[in-house]
Design a protein around this motif. Sequence first.
Motif, mmCIF file in Angstrom:
data_model
loop_
_atom_site.group_PDB
_atom_site.id
_atom_site.type_symbol
_atom_site.label_atom_id
_atom_site.label_comp_id
_atom_site.label_asym_id
_atom_site.label_seq_id
_atom_site.Cartn_x
_atom_site.Cartn_y
_atom_site.Cartn_z
ATOM 1 N N THR A 120 -4.726 1.078 -1.434
ATOM 2 C CA THR A 120 -4.324 -0.210 -0.874
ATOM 3 C C THR A 120 -5.138 -1.336 -1.484
ATOM 4 O O THR A 120 -6.317 -1.177 -1.805
ATOM 5 C CB THR A 120 -4.507 -0.248 0.656
ATOM 6 O OG1 THR A 120 -5.894 -0.049 0.971
ATOM 7 C CG2 THR A 120 -3.683 0.847 1.336
ATOM 8 N N VAL B 148 3.999 -4.732 -0.647
ATOM 9 C CA VAL B 148 4.617 -4.106 -1.824
ATOM 10 C C VAL B 148 4.320 -2.617 -1.720
ATOM 11 O O VAL B 148 3.151 -2.218 -1.619
ATOM 12 C CB VAL B 148 4.074 -4.678 -3.139
ATOM 13 C CG1 VAL B 148 4.557 -3.833 -4.329
ATOM 14 C CG2 VAL B 148 4.519 -6.121 -3.319
ATOM 15 N N ALA C 124 4.487 0.894 -3.573
ATOM 16 C CA ALA C 124 4.584 1.414 -4.935
ATOM 17 C C ALA C 124 4.193 2.884 -4.948
ATOM 18 O O ALA C 124 3.881 3.473 -3.910
ATOM 19 C CB ALA C 124 3.678 0.603 -5.869
ATOM 20 N N ARG D 269 8.682 -0.876 -5.090
ATOM 21 C CA ARG D 269 8.651 -0.756 -6.554
ATOM 22 C C ARG D 269 9.017 0.682 -6.920
ATOM 23 O O ARG D 269 8.205 1.588 -6.752
ATOM 24 C CB ARG D 269 7.262 -1.124 -7.063
ATOM 25 C CG ARG D 269 7.057 -0.970 -8.564
ATOM 26 C CD ARG D 269 5.567 -1.145 -8.885
ATOM 27 N NE ARG D 269 5.289 -1.157 -10.310
ATOM 28 C CZ ARG D 269 5.108 -0.067 -11.059
ATOM 29 N NH1 ARG D 269 5.221 1.136 -10.503
ATOM 30 N NH2 ARG D 269 4.827 -0.163 -12.344
ATOM 31 N N THR E 84 0.110 1.936 -2.380
ATOM 32 C CA THR E 84 0.580 2.811 -3.454
ATOM 33 C C THR E 84 0.472 4.272 -3.044
ATOM 34 O O THR E 84 -0.627 4.746 -2.700
ATOM 35 C CB THR E 84 -0.236 2.587 -4.737
ATOM 36 O OG1 THR E 84 -0.153 1.201 -5.112
ATOM 37 C CG2 THR E 84 0.299 3.439 -5.875
ATOM 38 N N THR F 31 -0.560 -4.381 -1.198
ATOM 39 C CA THR F 31 0.100 -3.359 -2.005
ATOM 40 C C THR F 31 -0.361 -1.990 -1.526
ATOM 41 O O THR F 31 -1.569 -1.712 -1.471
ATOM 42 C CB THR F 31 -0.220 -3.529 -3.495
ATOM 43 O OG1 THR F 31 0.244 -4.811 -3.931
ATOM 44 C CG2 THR F 31 0.460 -2.452 -4.327
ATOM 45 N N ASP G 20 7.021 -5.111 -13.029
ATOM 46 C CA ASP G 20 5.943 -5.786 -12.298
ATOM 47 C C ASP G 20 6.119 -7.301 -12.271
ATOM 48 O O ASP G 20 5.829 -7.942 -11.253
ATOM 49 C CB ASP G 20 4.593 -5.414 -12.903
ATOM 50 C CG ASP G 20 4.226 -3.960 -12.616
ATOM 51 O OD1 ASP G 20 4.536 -3.478 -11.516
ATOM 52 O OD2 ASP G 20 3.645 -3.318 -13.506
#
Length: 274
Positions: free
Chosen positions: A21, A66, A68, A116, A31, A29, A201
């Motif tokens: 994070t 976001v 991802a 994403r 991930t 974000t 991106d």
Amino acid sequence: MLYTAEQAAQLPLEGLRYLHTSLDDHVLTVTLNRPEKKNALNPSMLNELAFSLTYAHYATDVWMVVLAAAGDTFCAGMDLKSLALGDAEIATVPAPAGPVRLGELMASLHKPCITRVQGPVYAGGFLLVGGSTYIVATESATFSLPEVKRGLFPFQVLAVLLEIMPARTALDLCLRARTLTASDAQTVGLVTNVVSTEKLDDTIRQLADELKQMSPTAMQFGLRAYQQLKSLPSDEQQAFLYDQFQQLQQTPDAKEGMSAFLEKRKPTWGGHHK
């Protein structure tokens, strides 16, 4: 919510086991970081997702998320083996108040979520994609629901798909287990943007920057109302929405937005509301 505001007041300082994070300029974000298992979701990873998204929900400095993934696969779905055997790992976050159901978790975020998608999405990974506000996928990304090939059925995914596409289209995806290209997925409404890998991106950054120009409070009110409308009878919806508008008008963001409009200047959003 699976966690209280007090429990999820901050992310663990020592980090998480299966997620990475980062918070930058109001964008959190998250991930998925289990690339060696194609980001298959095990109990620990589900709990970390629930905790991180609850933190995002409550944190006033987080205006959007976001989502991802690391590696060449976005998400292979649920890790059925680990779900069956249970989880003996040392927990990185408190135990949630109940089972983590991704569809409900995504719906309760109430903030824009940009996903994403850099690679294939399978099975339960559809719950993350289907529950997001925007899905930016590379041209090479694919999407498939293989459950029926294993004697299973994607029940929870079906509920999410029915919100974004016609029933026959959703059922067909579940019944025939076809693999959709990114372009196919955009046609049926599963994906919002299809771009080249090189532009992935930049496209997400541009979308996030555009959303930052809008009132975070207004977006949160709107996304929350969208979810609440689903449980209201049709004859109560307009009264509910009128009340939401009245409440929103009293927030600092609404007052700042009106002042900025009258003064012909760019608003300065706070994102704080009662």
